[in-house]
Scaffold this active site. Structure first.
Site, PDB file in Angstrom:
ATOM      1  N   GLY A 196     -13.538  -7.740  -8.641  1.00  0.00           N
ATOM      2  CA  GLY A 196     -14.191  -6.491  -8.262  1.00  0.00           C
ATOM      3  C   GLY A 196     -15.654  -6.439  -8.642  1.00  0.00           C
ATOM      4  O   GLY A 196     -16.433  -5.716  -8.012  1.00  0.00           O
TER       5      GLY A 196
ATOM      6  N   GLU B 256     -17.380  -8.237  -5.845  1.00  0.00           N
ATOM      7  CA  GLU B 256     -17.302  -7.373  -4.666  1.00  0.00           C
ATOM      8  C   GLU B 256     -18.338  -6.257  -4.745  1.00  0.00           C
ATOM      9  O   GLU B 256     -18.998  -5.927  -3.750  1.00  0.00           O
ATOM     10  CB  GLU B 256     -15.895  -6.798  -4.536  1.00  0.00           C
ATOM     11  CG  GLU B 256     -14.862  -7.825  -4.104  1.00  0.00           C
ATOM     12  CD  GLU B 256     -13.450  -7.290  -4.110  1.00  0.00           C
ATOM     13  OE1 GLU B 256     -12.825  -7.228  -3.048  1.00  0.00           O
ATOM     14  OE2 GLU B 256     -12.963  -6.919  -5.209  1.00  0.00           O
TER      15      GLU B 256
ATOM     16  N   ALA C 268     -12.080  -6.132 -12.191  1.00  0.00           N
ATOM     17  CA  ALA C 268     -11.453  -4.820 -12.153  1.00  0.00           C
ATOM     18  C   ALA C 268     -10.576  -4.625 -13.398  1.00  0.00           C
ATOM     19  O   ALA C 268     -10.372  -5.545 -14.194  1.00  0.00           O
ATOM     20  CB  ALA C 268     -10.625  -4.668 -10.888  1.00  0.00           C
TER      21      ALA C 268
ATOM     22  N   GLU D  75      -8.432 -13.334  -7.735  1.00  0.00           N
ATOM     23  CA  GLU D  75      -7.217 -12.532  -7.611  1.00  0.00           C
ATOM     24  C   GLU D  75      -5.995 -13.345  -7.190  1.00  0.00           C
ATOM     25  O   GLU D  75      -4.885 -13.114  -7.690  1.00  0.00           O
ATOM     26  CB  GLU D  75      -7.444 -11.390  -6.614  1.00  0.00           C
ATOM     27  CG  GLU D  75      -8.383 -10.305  -7.094  1.00  0.00           C
ATOM     28  CD  GLU D  75      -9.836 -10.562  -6.728  1.00  0.00           C
ATOM     29  OE1 GLU D  75     -10.643  -9.623  -6.801  1.00  0.00           O
ATOM     30  OE2 GLU D  75     -10.166 -11.728  -6.372  1.00  0.00           O
TER      31      GLU D  75
END
Length: 298
Positions: A114, A117, A69, A140
């Site tokens: 991300g 994900e 991300a 994370e």
């Protein structure tokens, strides 16, 4: 006007009717899920033909699938703006889980945070070795935050060892490609990058057709599915005491509890609430600042 992502549809041969959508970050060394890419992904997913036989989600980068991300946005946005960013991107990710045909992510390099994900919102994961060993996982917690787009509920459903998946997520440890393969993360593995897309397409043609009626808004593989829920519940009870000793670990346990007891949307809500809270805590601010300081010295 938002520029759609590169898309190609095979019109003949054994893969006729299968589309390939490629994520990209032009001008950047790796693909990062910033808001511009989220906008382009949303526009592209909404514009996909409804009569596709299946969809391959791939990367335009030769180095990575998606590096993660936009950490700068996570660092700089206000709490309310970060909530909106996470919720909006989560809704866009969810479009993949609602497509009326099978989907697969073609992983050619690092798939982190991300990025992983996003891949796990697809029905399947097909990967290949890279020119160099590459990492896969949810890092994370290493930045004193937690996943925000379902990772807590997705990785535990995909790895054979759910307890290991929960521990990795709670600590931010990632796997290298070989470990991820051995752990059962991938549904198929291609010999190399040159055969990856064909391998992903081959996986798709062997999947049952899907319709809108087959979709319930949650990814195909997550901890709330029958046959998976009990396995993950047992794994959480096994590792709970060990992982809740940190803020990110507590967030992971809360999100998994929410997914198991209340459903997919509840899990996402917990993840995003906890990510914002952890980001705004002194530990989160310091960890993210240290990450950028270290990156600037390279």
């Amino acid at each position: 006007m938002t520029t759609p992502l590169p898309f190609h549809r095979d019109e003949s041969g054994p893969f006729a009717g299968i589309g390939v959508l490629r994520v990209e970050s032009p001008g950047k060394p790796v693909v990062v899920l910033n808001m511009e890419l989220v906008d382009r992904l949303e526009a592209s997913l909404n514009a996909l033909p409804r009569d596709l036989r299946g969809l391959v989600l791939a990367s335009a980068s030769e180095r990575v699938f998606i590096a993660g991300a936009d950490l700068k946005a996570i660092q700089d946005l206000s709490d309310s703006d970060l909530h909106r960013y996470l919720a909006r991107a989560g809704r866009v990710y969810g479009l993949i889980a609602k497509l009326p045909y099978p989907t697969v992510a073609a992983i050619n390099g690092a798939a982190l945070g991300g990025g992983l994900e996003l891949a796990m919102h697809c029905d399947g994961l097909v990967a290949c070795p890279g020119a160099k060993p590459y990492p896969v996982g949810l890092p994370e917690a290493g930045l004193s935050i937690c996943p925000g787009w379902g990772g807590t509920n997705l990785l535990a459903a995909r790895l054979q060892d759910a307890a290991k998946a929960l521990t990795l997520t709670a600590t931010g440890q990632t796997m290298m490609f070989d470990e991820a393969q051995t752990g059962g993360l991938f549904d198929a593995v291609a010999p190399d990058a040159s055969t990856l897309i064909d391998a992903a397409m081959s996986w798709l043609v062997n999947q049952p057709a899907r319709t809108r009626d087959d979709r319930d808004g949650a990814p195909f593989r997550w901890i709330g599915r029958p046959g998976t829920r009990a396995r993950v519940f047992a794994a959480l009870e096994q590792v709970r005491d060990a992982i809740v000793t940190t803020g990110p670990g507590k967030a992971v346990a809360l999100a998994v509890d929410a997914g198991l007891s209340k459903g997919w949307d509840a899990a996402l809500e917990v993840e995003q609430r906890e990510l914002v809270r952890l980001r705004s805590a002194p530990e989160g601010k310091a960890a993210i600042a240290a990450f950028f300081e270290k990156a600037a010295k390279k």
